[in-house]
Scaffold this active site. Structure first.
Site, mmCIF file in Angstrom:
data_model
loop_
_atom_site.group_PDB
_atom_site.id
_atom_site.type_symbol
_atom_site.label_atom_id
_atom_site.label_comp_id
_atom_site.label_asym_id
_atom_site.label_seq_id
_atom_site.Cartn_x
_atom_site.Cartn_y
_atom_site.Cartn_z
ATOM 1 N N LYS A 42 0.870 -1.203 0.044
ATOM 2 C CA LYS A 42 0.231 -0.072 -0.036
ATOM 3 C C LYS A 42 0.893 1.178 -0.069
ATOM 4 O O LYS A 42 0.299 2.373 -0.292
ATOM 5 C CB LYS A 42 -0.718 -0.107 1.111
ATOM 6 C CG LYS A 42 -1.958 -1.240 1.436
ATOM 7 C CD LYS A 42 -2.356 -1.239 2.786
ATOM 8 C CE LYS A 42 -3.347 -2.273 2.961
ATOM 9 N NZ LYS A 42 -3.756 -2.371 4.156
ATOM 10 N N GLY A 43 2.094 1.221 0.503
ATOM 11 C CA GLY A 43 2.988 2.292 0.911
ATOM 12 C C GLY A 43 3.268 3.205 -0.167
ATOM 13 O O GLY A 43 3.314 4.498 -0.195
ATOM 14 N N ASP A 99 7.465 2.691 -1.801
ATOM 15 C CA ASP A 99 7.850 4.114 -0.902
ATOM 16 C C ASP A 99 8.995 4.205 -0.479
ATOM 17 O O ASP A 99 9.785 5.450 -0.300
ATOM 18 C CB ASP A 99 6.728 3.709 0.214
ATOM 19 C CG ASP A 99 6.958 2.599 0.988
ATOM 20 O OD1 ASP A 99 7.655 1.798 0.667
ATOM 21 O OD2 ASP A 99 5.995 2.046 1.749
ATOM 22 N N ASP A 102 14.813 -0.050 1.746
ATOM 23 C CA ASP A 102 15.491 -0.291 3.171
ATOM 24 C C ASP A 102 16.489 -1.391 3.045
ATOM 25 O O ASP A 102 17.495 -1.068 2.589
ATOM 26 C CB ASP A 102 14.293 -0.680 4.204
ATOM 27 C CG ASP A 102 14.814 -0.685 5.514
ATOM 28 O OD1 ASP A 102 15.694 0.006 5.807
ATOM 29 O OD2 ASP A 102 14.063 -1.425 6.247
ATOM 30 N N LYS A 130 17.209 4.073 2.196
ATOM 31 C CA LYS A 130 17.875 3.938 3.476
ATOM 32 C C LYS A 130 19.343 3.326 3.112
ATOM 33 O O LYS A 130 19.141 2.126 3.396
ATOM 34 C CB LYS A 130 17.354 3.376 4.393
ATOM 35 C CG LYS A 130 16.266 4.238 5.345
ATOM 36 C CD LYS A 130 15.763 3.309 6.402
ATOM 37 C CE LYS A 130 14.683 3.924 7.055
ATOM 38 N NZ LYS A 130 13.883 2.801 8.059
ATOM 39 N N ARG A 164 -0.631 6.864 7.428
ATOM 40 C CA ARG A 164 -0.416 6.895 5.951
ATOM 41 C C ARG A 164 -0.924 8.188 5.303
ATOM 42 O O ARG A 164 -0.042 8.922 4.341
ATOM 43 C CB ARG A 164 -0.953 5.705 5.042
ATOM 44 C CG ARG A 164 -0.376 4.501 5.445
ATOM 45 C CD ARG A 164 -1.003 3.555 4.507
ATOM 46 N NE ARG A 164 -0.773 2.073 5.048
ATOM 47 C CZ ARG A 164 0.203 1.255 4.838
ATOM 48 N NH1 ARG A 164 1.350 1.825 4.206
ATOM 49 N NH2 ARG A 164 0.376 0.151 5.016
#
Ligand code: 5GP
Ligand code: MG
Length: 186
Positions: A42-43, A99, A102, A130, A164
């Site tokens: 969903k991000g 989104d 990482d 990141k 969100r």
């Protein structure tokens, strides 16, 4: 909700100008070529919808759902919930939009699976990166901002399903992580 925020890392205005810059890069990279933006739910829904409206060349849009985080802040196994249909993948130039990059496990797994399903090319565009957290060697082809090793929410990114809808990117106050969501006020 705003009361739970510790620090705003990227304001609405900074986000708009960052996305303008990356939309320009994407436009130059794909002009004259057919491509499909694949938004990882969903991000990335907030980022993808702002991004595509700043790309003034033809594109198609598809979605897939992947989750690797559960309710906490640590990475778990990658779960792919659904994919675009075969003809949305086969022979297509895909731009995976997520989104945040990482550990890299999500995009790495998705790229491999889309290639296996016959995509002609798979590139990636992430809102946040990141690099200090990377567990698999992977670089995004396009990225808006780099962030330090800090758990962030807002602009599509959640903690335990919430936040969100914040229009900016922020870190949460320490005590939010120590009390379960049901014990807190919305
Ligand atoms: P990766 O597979 O690269 O470790 O993780 C990517 C996914 O982990 C992202 O799509 C996002 O759902 C989640 N994630 C990683 N870092 C953060 C963070 O700082 N905040 C939030 N809300 N989610 C994160
Ligand atoms: Mg995600």
């Amino acid at each position: 909700m705003h009361a739970d925020i510790d620090r705003i890392l990227f304001s609405e205005a900074e986000i708009v100008s960052g996305i303008d810059r990356v939309a320009g890069e994407v436009t130059r990279a794909y002009s004259g070529r057919d491509f499909t933006v694949v938004s990882v739910l969903k991000g990335s829904c907030v980022f993808a919808s702002d991004l595509i409206r700043r790309i003034p060349i033809p594109l198609e849009l598809a979605f897939l759902a992947a989750s690797s985080y559960g309710d906490g802040t640590e990475s778990g196994a990658l779960e792919i919930n659904f994919f675009p249909t075969g003809n949305e993948i086969e022979g297509r130039n895909l731009l995976l939009v997520d989104d945040i990059l990482d550990t890299g496990r999500t995009l790495h797994g998705l790229k491999a699976e889309l290639a296996r399903r016959g995509a002609a090319e798979v590139r990636s565009c992430v809102f946040l990166d990141k690099p200090s957290r990377r567990a698999v060697p992977l670089q995004a082809d396009f990225r808006v901002f780099e962030v330090q090793n800090l758990f962030v929410v807002g602009y599509g990114l959640d903690y335990a399903g919430r936040y969100r809808n914040l229009p900016y990117v922020a870190s949460l106050r320490e005590e939010i992580y120590s009390s379960p969501p049901t014990a807190r006020k919305a």
